[in-house]
Design a protein around this motif. Structure first.
Motif, PDB file in Angstrom:
ATOM      1  N   ARG A  70       9.824 -35.040 -13.544  1.00 38.85           N
ATOM      2  CA  ARG A  70       8.989 -35.449 -14.678  1.00 38.85           C
ATOM      3  C   ARG A  70       8.527 -36.889 -14.522  1.00 38.85           C
ATOM      4  NH1 ARG A  70      13.016 -33.122 -18.598  1.00 38.85           N
ATOM      5  NH2 ARG A  70      12.674 -30.918 -18.342  1.00 38.85           N
ATOM      6  N   LYS A  71       9.462 -37.723 -14.066  1.00 36.62           N
ATOM      7  CA  LYS A  71       9.109 -39.146 -13.889  1.00 36.62           C
ATOM      8  C   LYS A  71       7.979 -39.277 -12.864  1.00 36.62           C
ATOM      9  CE  LYS A  71      13.588 -41.167 -14.925  1.00 36.62           C
ATOM     10  NZ  LYS A  71      14.827 -41.573 -14.268  1.00 36.62           N
ATOM     11  N   SER A  72       8.135 -38.608 -11.696  1.00 36.07           N
ATOM     12  CA  SER A  72       7.139 -38.813 -10.635  1.00 36.07           C
ATOM     13  C   SER A  72       5.799 -38.205 -11.014  1.00 36.07           C
ATOM     14  CB  SER A  72       7.634 -38.242  -9.308  1.00 36.07           C
ATOM     15  OG  SER A  72       7.730 -36.854  -9.423  1.00 36.07           O
ATOM     16  N   ASN A  73       5.812 -37.085 -11.762  1.00 38.87           N
ATOM     17  CA  ASN A  73       4.545 -36.502 -12.182  1.00 38.87           C
ATOM     18  C   ASN A  73       3.749 -37.480 -13.038  1.00 38.87           C
ATOM     19  OD1 ASN A  73       5.107 -34.246 -10.869  1.00 38.87           O
ATOM     20  ND2 ASN A  73       5.688 -33.020 -12.647  1.00 38.87           N
ATOM     21  N   VAL A  74       4.462 -38.170 -13.919  1.00 41.25           N
ATOM     22  CA  VAL A  74       3.789 -39.144 -14.781  1.00 41.25           C
ATOM     23  C   VAL A  74       3.133 -40.217 -13.912  1.00 41.25           C
ATOM     24  CG1 VAL A  74       4.172 -40.942 -16.500  1.00 41.25           C
ATOM     25  CG2 VAL A  74       5.280 -38.731 -16.749  1.00 41.25           C
ATOM     26  N   ASN A  75       3.862 -40.669 -12.887  1.00 42.97           N
ATOM     27  CA  ASN A  75       3.301 -41.707 -12.009  1.00 42.97           C
ATOM     28  C   ASN A  75       2.041 -41.239 -11.301  1.00 42.97           C
ATOM     29  OD1 ASN A  75       5.214 -43.521 -12.653  1.00 42.97           O
ATOM     30  ND2 ASN A  75       6.601 -42.963 -10.966  1.00 42.97           N
ATOM     31  N   ILE A  76       2.096 -39.999 -10.778  1.00 42.55           N
ATOM     32  CA  ILE A  76       0.947 -39.489 -10.023  1.00 42.55           C
ATOM     33  C   ILE A  76      -0.285 -39.402 -10.919  1.00 42.55           C
ATOM     34  CG2 ILE A  76       0.037 -37.441  -8.854  1.00 42.55           C
ATOM     35  CD1 ILE A  76       2.945 -36.989  -7.869  1.00 42.55           C
ATOM     36  N   ASP A  77      -0.097 -38.851 -12.113  1.00 48.71           N
ATOM     37  CA  ASP A  77      -1.231 -38.730 -13.034  1.00 48.71           C
ATOM     38  C   ASP A  77      -1.830 -40.094 -13.367  1.00 48.71           C
ATOM     39  OD1 ASP A  77       0.026 -35.923 -14.861  1.00 48.71           O
ATOM     40  OD2 ASP A  77      -1.384 -36.038 -13.211  1.00 48.71           O
ATOM     41  N   LYS A  78      -0.936 -41.034 -13.568  1.00 51.29           N
ATOM     42  CA  LYS A  78      -1.384 -42.364 -13.957  1.00 51.29           C
ATOM     43  C   LYS A  78      -2.222 -42.997 -12.834  1.00 51.29           C
ATOM     44  CE  LYS A  78       0.634 -46.579 -15.789  1.00 51.29           C
ATOM     45  NZ  LYS A  78       1.882 -47.336 -15.827  1.00 51.29           N
ATOM     46  N   ASN A  79      -1.719 -42.878 -11.610  1.00 49.77           N
ATOM     47  CA  ASN A  79      -2.406 -43.509 -10.484  1.00 49.77           C
ATOM     48  C   ASN A  79      -3.790 -42.914 -10.222  1.00 49.77           C
ATOM     49  OD1 ASN A  79      -0.333 -45.201 -10.043  1.00 49.77           O
ATOM     50  ND2 ASN A  79       0.682 -43.887  -8.537  1.00 49.77           N
ATOM     51  N   GLU A 151      -0.529 -47.768   0.484  1.00 52.63           N
ATOM     52  CA  GLU A 151      -0.441 -48.523  -0.764  1.00 52.63           C
ATOM     53  C   GLU A 151       0.580 -47.897  -1.732  1.00 52.63           C
ATOM     54  OE1 GLU A 151      -4.370 -49.015  -2.287  1.00 52.63           O
ATOM     55  OE2 GLU A 151      -5.007 -50.217  -0.578  1.00 52.63           O
ATOM     56  N   ASN A 152       1.755 -47.703  -1.207  1.00 48.99           N
ATOM     57  CA  ASN A 152       2.895 -47.192  -1.991  1.00 48.99           C
ATOM     58  C   ASN A 152       2.735 -45.751  -2.485  1.00 48.99           C
ATOM     59  OD1 ASN A 152       4.265 -49.606  -1.708  1.00 48.99           O
ATOM     60  ND2 ASN A 152       3.237 -50.469  -3.522  1.00 48.99           N
ATOM     61  N   GLU A 153       1.764 -45.026  -1.936  1.00 48.67           N
ATOM     62  CA  GLU A 153       1.630 -43.626  -2.317  1.00 48.67           C
ATOM     63  C   GLU A 153       1.719 -42.753  -1.069  1.00 48.67           C
ATOM     64  OE1 GLU A 153      -1.008 -42.309  -5.438  1.00 48.67           O
ATOM     65  OE2 GLU A 153      -1.903 -44.305  -5.359  1.00 48.67           O
ATOM     66  N   THR A 154       2.278 -41.566  -1.244  1.00 55.24           N
ATOM     67  CA  THR A 154       2.457 -40.680  -0.099  1.00 55.24           C
ATOM     68  C   THR A 154       1.333 -39.642  -0.049  1.00 55.24           C
ATOM     69  OG1 THR A 154       4.821 -40.937  -0.389  1.00 55.24           O
ATOM     70  CG2 THR A 154       4.112 -39.185   1.092  1.00 55.24           C
ATOM     71  N   PHE A 155       0.703 -39.521   1.118  1.00 58.76           N
ATOM     72  CA  PHE A 155      -0.363 -38.542   1.328  1.00 58.76           C
ATOM     73  C   PHE A 155       0.002 -37.660   2.510  1.00 58.76           C
ATOM     74  CE2 PHE A 155      -2.299 -42.163  -0.644  1.00 58.76           C
ATOM     75  CZ  PHE A 155      -3.277 -41.650  -1.478  1.00 58.76           C
ATOM     76  N   PHE A 156      -0.564 -36.453   2.538  1.00 51.36           N
ATOM     77  CA  PHE A 156      -0.534 -35.654   3.761  1.00 51.36           C
ATOM     78  C   PHE A 156      -1.783 -36.020   4.563  1.00 51.36           C
ATOM     79  CE2 PHE A 156       2.551 -32.983   1.587  1.00 51.36           C
ATOM     80  CZ  PHE A 156       3.358 -32.572   2.647  1.00 51.36           C
ATOM     81  N   GLU A 157      -1.576 -36.529   5.775  1.00 53.39           N
ATOM     82  CA  GLU A 157      -2.710 -36.867   6.643  1.00 53.39           C
ATOM     83  C   GLU A 157      -2.936 -35.694   7.600  1.00 53.39           C
ATOM     84  OE1 GLU A 157      -3.369 -40.798   9.082  1.00 53.39           O
ATOM     85  OE2 GLU A 157      -2.558 -39.238  10.384  1.00 53.39           O
ATOM     86  N   ILE A 158      -4.154 -35.157   7.611  1.00 51.69           N
ATOM     87  CA  ILE A 158      -4.459 -33.993   8.455  1.00 51.69           C
ATOM     88  C   ILE A 158      -5.534 -34.385   9.465  1.00 51.69           C
ATOM     89  CG2 ILE A 158      -5.359 -31.626   8.433  1.00 51.69           C
ATOM     90  CD1 ILE A 158      -4.310 -31.552   5.465  1.00 51.69           C
ATOM     91  N   VAL A 159      -5.227 -34.232  10.740  1.00 47.64           N
ATOM     92  CA  VAL A 159      -6.217 -34.515  11.778  1.00 47.64           C
ATOM     93  C   VAL A 159      -6.466 -33.214  12.538  1.00 47.64           C
ATOM     94  CG1 VAL A 159      -6.813 -35.908  13.781  1.00 47.64           C
ATOM     95  CG2 VAL A 159      -5.333 -36.856  12.013  1.00 47.64           C
TER      96      VAL A 159
END
Lengths: 224, 168
Positions: A70-79, A151-159
Motif C-alpha cells: 500500500r505504501k509503495s503504490n501511493v508513492n508510484i501514483d504520486k510520482n 532518479e530513485n525509481e525502478t524501471f524495466f529497461e527493454i532493448v
C-alpha cells in the motif's frame, strides 16, 4: 505467392519426424516412480507440523507485504500522477499498445500486450502506476530486459535486438493468483503503466490504462 | 494414491496418441528432443491424473489441449535459446536451395504468428486435423476455425511476399 505458401504449408506434416518408440517405457517408469513415494506415520506428522509452520509464516509475510504494498503504490501514483495518455494523430500510427489477453499460467498471472513501435529506437522503459510487475518477458524477439534505477525509481529497461518485426508481444508477469484474486473480489483488474521511448524523459511518457474483466486459464486442460 | 493405469493400458494409449501429440509439440518446439520432452510431460500428467473420459475423442482432445499448453509454456521459457538456434540454422543452410530458405522463413513467420492463428496452423498442417476436430479442441465454431486459417494464411503470404521482395 498463394500457391507457393500453400505448397510449403502442405509439406509441414511430412517434415515431422517419427517419435522414438522406446520413449513409452521411460515415460511409464517416470510416472509410476513419482507416485511411489510414501511416508511412514511419524514422517507424516512431521510433515503436517512443518506445513502448519510454513502456512503461519506465509500469513505473516502476506500481511507485512500488503502493508508495504500500500505504501509503495501511493508513492508510484504520486510520482506519475501528471502523466496522462498522450497518443494521438500520427503518433498513434507509429507507437501504440494493445491489450491482447490475460492468462493464468503455472508460474505467473500474465497480461500480454502487443507493442507496435515503428520508431527507429528499439529501447524502451516501462513502469507500473499501480501494481508492481514481477517480471517481463518478450516472446517474439531477441531482447534484453533488466531492472534499472533512474532518479530513485525502478524501471524495466527493454532493448530489442531482433528488429524483423515492429510488433513485440510483452508478457507482463504478476505473482501467481494476483489477477485471479483481484478479479474474484472486484470483477475488474486495472492495469496502469507508463512507457518511455529511448530514455526516461518526464515530457515524453506514454500513459496507459487497461481494464481487464476476464482471464484465460492456461493451466492444465485449457487453452486460449 | 496408487497408479490405476497398467503398463499394458498405457502402451495401448501411447500407440494411439503419441505421434499425434508429437506432431503438435514439434510444431511449436521444432526440435525432436524438446518435442519428446513435451510429450513425456503430457503422458506423465495423463497417467497420474488418470481422468475418465466419456469417449475416445474426449480423451484425445484433452491430451492435445494439454500438449498445446505444455508447448506454449515450453516456448515461453526457452525463447531466447531458440533465437540463437534459429540464427545458426539460417547460417548453416545458406548454401542450400532457395526452397529450404523459404521454408525456414515460413517457419519463422509461423512461430511469430499471434497465438490464436498459430494454434490452427499447427493443428491443421502439422497434425492434419479436420476443421471440425479443431473446433472441438478450441471450443469455437467451425466457421471461426476456417476464418482463422484463412487470416493466418493471408498473414503468412504477405510476410513471405515482403521477404521475397527484400531477397530480390
Amino acid at each position: 505467392m498463394k500457391n507457393k505458401v500453400d505448397n510449403l504449408l502442405e509439406q509441414l506434416h511430412n517434415d515431422v519426424p517419427k517419435i522414438n518408440p522406446y520413449l513409452k517405457t521411460k515415460i511409464y517408469s517416470k510416472a509410476t516412480n513419482n507416485k511411489k513415494i510414501s511416508f511412514p506415520f511419524f514422517k507424516k506428522r512431521l510433515l503436517t507440523a512443518l506445513c502448519s509452520i510454513i502456512i503461519c509464516l506465509s500469513i505473516i509475510t502476506l500481511i507485512i507485504s500488503n502493508i508495504d504494498g500500500r505504501k509503495s503504490n501511493v508513492n508510484i501514483d504520486k510520482n506519475h500522477s501528471s502523466f496522462e495518455p498522450t497518443l494521438s494523430g500520427t503518433e498513434q500510427d507509429v507507437f501504440y499498445v494493445n491489450l491482447e489477453y490475460a492468462i493464468y499460467t503455472q508460474n505467473y498471472d500474465v497480461v500480454t500486450l502487443a507493442i507496435n513501435n515503428e520508431n527507429s529506437d528499439q529501447k524502451f522503459y516501462i513502469k507500473s502506476y499501480n501494481l508492481d510487475f514481477d517480471d517481463i518477458i518478450i516472446n517474439n524477439a531477441d531482447a534484453s530486459i533488466k531492472e534499472v534505477s533512474i532518479e530513485n525509481e525502478t524501471f524495466f529497461e527493454i532493448v530489442v535486438n531482433n528488429i524483423k518485426t515492429s510488433v513485440h508481444y510483452l508478457d507482463i508477469c504478476f505473482k501467481k493468483e494476483t489477477i485471479k484474486n483481484i478479479l474474484t473480489s472486484n470483477n475488474i483488474f486495472n492495469l496502469s503503466f507508463i512507457v518511455y521511448l529511448s530514455e526516461v524523459d518526464s515530457e515524453k511518457g506514454y500513459g496507459f490504462n487497461f481494464n481487464i474483466n476476464s482471464a484465460y486459464d492456461l493451466r492444465e486442460g485449457n487453452i486460449i | 494414491m496408487p497408479i490405476k493405469m497398467t503398463e499394458e493400458q498405457f502402451e495401448q494409449k501411447y500407440h494411439l496418441y503419441a505421434q499425434d501429440l508429437f506432431n503438435v509439440a514439434y510444431g511449436y518446439a521444432r526440435s525432436v528432443q524438446d518435442a519428446e520432452d513435451i510429450v513425456q510431460n503430457v503422458f506423465i500428467k495423463f497417467i497420474q491424473t488418470n481422468n475418465k473420459f466419456k469417449t475416445e475423442n474426449d480423451e484425445k482432445y484433452w491430451l492435445i489441449r494439454v500438449t498445446i499448453n505444455e508447448s506454449i509454456n515450453f516456448v515461453k521459457s526457452s525463447y531466447k535459446k531458440k533465437i540463437v538456434l534459429n540464427d545458426e540454422i539460417v547460417q548453416s543452410t545458406s548454401d542450400q536451395t532457395k526452397e529450404n530458405n523459404d521454408k525456414e522463413e515460413l517457419l519463422f513467420f509461423i512461430e511469430n504468428l499471434p497465438e490464436k492463428y498459430k494454434i490452427v496452423i499447427i493443428l491443421f498442417y502439422y497434425e492434419n486435423m479436420k476443421t471440425h476436430e479443431i473446433s472441438n479442441i478450441l471450443d469455437i465454431s467451425e466457421a471461426a476455425v476456417r476464418k482463422r486459417l484463412e487470416r493466418a494464411r493471408d498473414i503468412l503470404r504477405n510476410k513471405m511476399e515482403v521477404y521475397n521482395e527484400e531477397q530480390s
